[in-house]
Design an enzyme around this catalytic site. Structure first.
Site, PDB file in Angstrom:
ATOM      1  N   LYS A 153      31.563  39.261  36.789  1.00 12.53           N
ATOM      2  CA  LYS A 153      32.301  39.894  35.696  1.00 12.53           C
ATOM      3  C   LYS A 153      31.735  39.481  34.324  1.00 12.53           C
ATOM      4  CE  LYS A 153      36.560  40.323  38.423  1.00 12.53           C
ATOM      5  NZ  LYS A 153      38.032  40.090  38.418  1.00 12.53           N
ATOM      6  N   TYR A 181      40.305  49.730  40.003  1.00  8.11           N
ATOM      7  CA  TYR A 181      41.522  48.918  39.900  1.00  8.11           C
ATOM      8  C   TYR A 181      42.789  49.770  39.999  1.00  8.11           C
ATOM      9  CZ  TYR A 181      38.913  44.650  38.791  1.00  8.11           C
ATOM     10  OH  TYR A 181      38.093  43.539  38.857  1.00  8.11           O
ATOM     11  N   ARG A 233      35.893  30.411  41.618  1.00  7.06           N
ATOM     12  CA  ARG A 233      36.970  30.561  40.631  1.00  7.06           C
ATOM     13  C   ARG A 233      37.576  29.209  40.269  1.00  7.06           C
ATOM     14  NH1 ARG A 233      39.859  36.094  43.000  1.00  7.06           N
ATOM     15  NH2 ARG A 233      38.575  37.575  41.816  1.00  7.06           N
ATOM     16  N   ASN A 289      38.218  35.656  35.623  1.00  7.64           N
ATOM     17  CA  ASN A 289      37.988  34.852  36.833  1.00  7.64           C
ATOM     18  C   ASN A 289      36.614  35.065  37.461  1.00  7.64           C
ATOM     19  OD1 ASN A 289      38.432  37.406  37.722  1.00  7.64           O
ATOM     20  ND2 ASN A 289      40.132  36.927  39.071  1.00  7.64           N
ATOM     21  N   HIS A 319      34.307  39.354  41.316  1.00  7.18           N
ATOM     22  CA  HIS A 319      35.069  40.263  42.179  1.00  7.18           C
ATOM     23  C   HIS A 319      34.430  40.294  43.562  1.00  7.18           C
ATOM     24  CE1 HIS A 319      36.945  43.892  43.799  1.00  7.18           C
ATOM     25  NE2 HIS A 319      35.736  44.180  44.258  1.00  7.18           N
ATOM     26  N   GLU A 344      33.927  50.544  47.825  1.00  6.77           N
ATOM     27  CA  GLU A 344      33.385  49.955  46.592  1.00  6.77           C
ATOM     28  C   GLU A 344      31.861  50.033  46.564  1.00  6.77           C
ATOM     29  OE1 GLU A 344      35.336  46.104  46.408  1.00  6.77           O
ATOM     30  OE2 GLU A 344      37.226  47.027  45.775  1.00  6.77           O
TER      31      GLU A 344
HETATM   32  N1  UDP Z   1      44.599  40.021  37.496  1.00 10.60           N
HETATM   33  C1  UDP Z   1      45.268  39.515  36.392  1.00 10.60           C
HETATM   34  N2  UDP Z   1      46.527  38.978  36.577  1.00 10.60           N
HETATM   35  C2  UDP Z   1      47.123  38.922  37.802  1.00 10.60           C
HETATM   36  C3  UDP Z   1      46.438  39.445  38.910  1.00 10.60           C
HETATM   37  C4  UDP Z   1      45.181  39.988  38.729  1.00 10.60           C
HETATM   38  O1  UDP Z   1      44.759  39.565  35.278  1.00 10.60           O
HETATM   39  O2  UDP Z   1      48.274  38.415  37.900  1.00 10.60           O
HETATM   40  C5  UDP Z   1      43.250  40.594  37.319  1.00 10.60           C
HETATM   41  C6  UDP Z   1      42.149  39.628  37.777  1.00 10.60           C
HETATM   42  O3  UDP Z   1      41.008  39.785  36.945  1.00 10.60           O
HETATM   43  C7  UDP Z   1      41.882  40.113  39.179  1.00 10.60           C
HETATM   44  C8  UDP Z   1      42.014  41.637  39.015  1.00 10.60           C
HETATM   45  O4  UDP Z   1      43.110  41.774  38.119  1.00 10.60           O
HETATM   46  O5  UDP Z   1      40.607  39.694  39.649  1.00 10.60           O
HETATM   47  C9  UDP Z   1      42.263  42.426  40.289  1.00 10.60           C
HETATM   48  O6  UDP Z   1      43.394  41.924  40.942  1.00 10.60           O
HETATM   49  P1  UDP Z   1      43.401  41.702  42.523  1.00 10.60           P
HETATM   50  O7  UDP Z   1      44.816  41.491  42.917  1.00 10.60           O
HETATM   51  O8  UDP Z   1      42.649  42.794  43.199  1.00 10.60           O
HETATM   52  O9  UDP Z   1      42.638  40.296  42.686  1.00 10.60           O
HETATM   53  P2  UDP Z   1      41.201  39.922  43.291  1.00 10.60           P
HETATM   54  O10 UDP Z   1      40.955  40.844  44.480  1.00 10.60           O
HETATM   55  O11 UDP Z   1      40.197  40.090  42.183  1.00 10.60           O
HETATM   56  O12 UDP Z   1      41.317  38.486  43.719  1.00 10.60           O
HETATM   57 MG    MG Z   2      41.070  42.843  44.614  1.00  7.87          MG
END
Ligand code: UDP
Ligand code: MG
Length: 134
Positions: free
Chosen positions: A11, A51, A104, A114, A117, A128
């Site tokens: 990212k 997203y 992370r 974080n 992805h 994806e």
């Molecule tokens: N995110 C956030 N706050 C939250 C949860 C997610 O800002 O409480 C953001 C974070 O950058 C995350 C992305 O949204 O990586 C996508 O969320 P997802 O639940 O898919 O998490 P991931 O698969 O990235 O672990």
């Molecule tokens: Mg995700």
């Protein structure tokens, strides 16, 4: 163990902080292979697709801004159990739960910013990879 392909994205915070090499090194040391890689600038359209599962969340506008704040490194990563294996290497979404030793846990500065992805299932991996590499 099943051979899998997963979609990984470094990212904008990872790129800006000069952590591309560090993160790729961890992926390679774990034994995963990088099948394809490119640096790209994402736009709102592709982010709304990628997203869609968080589009109704209060933090979504912040994610849209953050993910367009600079280029990302898009990759196809392969190997045995690569989907779950990469999620393990990354660490959990929740900032408070990401332990040291995970990408992370070591480098994220918040739950939002974080670093990385990774696809969370075979279905999302396929979608994806198609989204970013076709
Ligand atoms: N995110 C956030 N706050 C939250 C949860 C997610 O800002 O409480 C953001 C974070 O950058 C995350 C992305 O949204 O990586 C996508 O969320 P997802 O639940 O898919 O998490 P991931 O698969 O990235 O672990
Ligand atoms: Mg995700």
């Amino acid at each position: 163990m099943a051979f899998e392909r997963t979609y990984i994205m470094l990212k904008p915070d990872c790129v800006k902080r000069g952590l591309i090499g560090e993160v790729i090194s961890r992926i390679e040391k774990k034994g995963f292979k990088i099948e394809n890689m490119k640096m790209i600038q994402l736009d709102e359209k592709i982010l709304r697709e990628h997203y869609a599962h968080i589009a109704d969340k209060p933090f979504f506008p912040g994610v849209l801004d953050y993910m367009q704040s600079g280029p990302v490194v898009a990759m196809i990563v392969t190997g045995d159990n690569a989907i779950k294996g990469m999620r393990n290497l990354m660490g959990p979404t929740n900032y408070d739960e990401a332990k040291g030793g995970t990408i992370r846990g070591d480098f994220a500065t918040s739950t939002g910013e974080n670093i990385i992805h990774g696809s969370d299932s075979p279905e999302t991996a396929e979608a994806e990879i198609k989204r970013f590499f076709s």
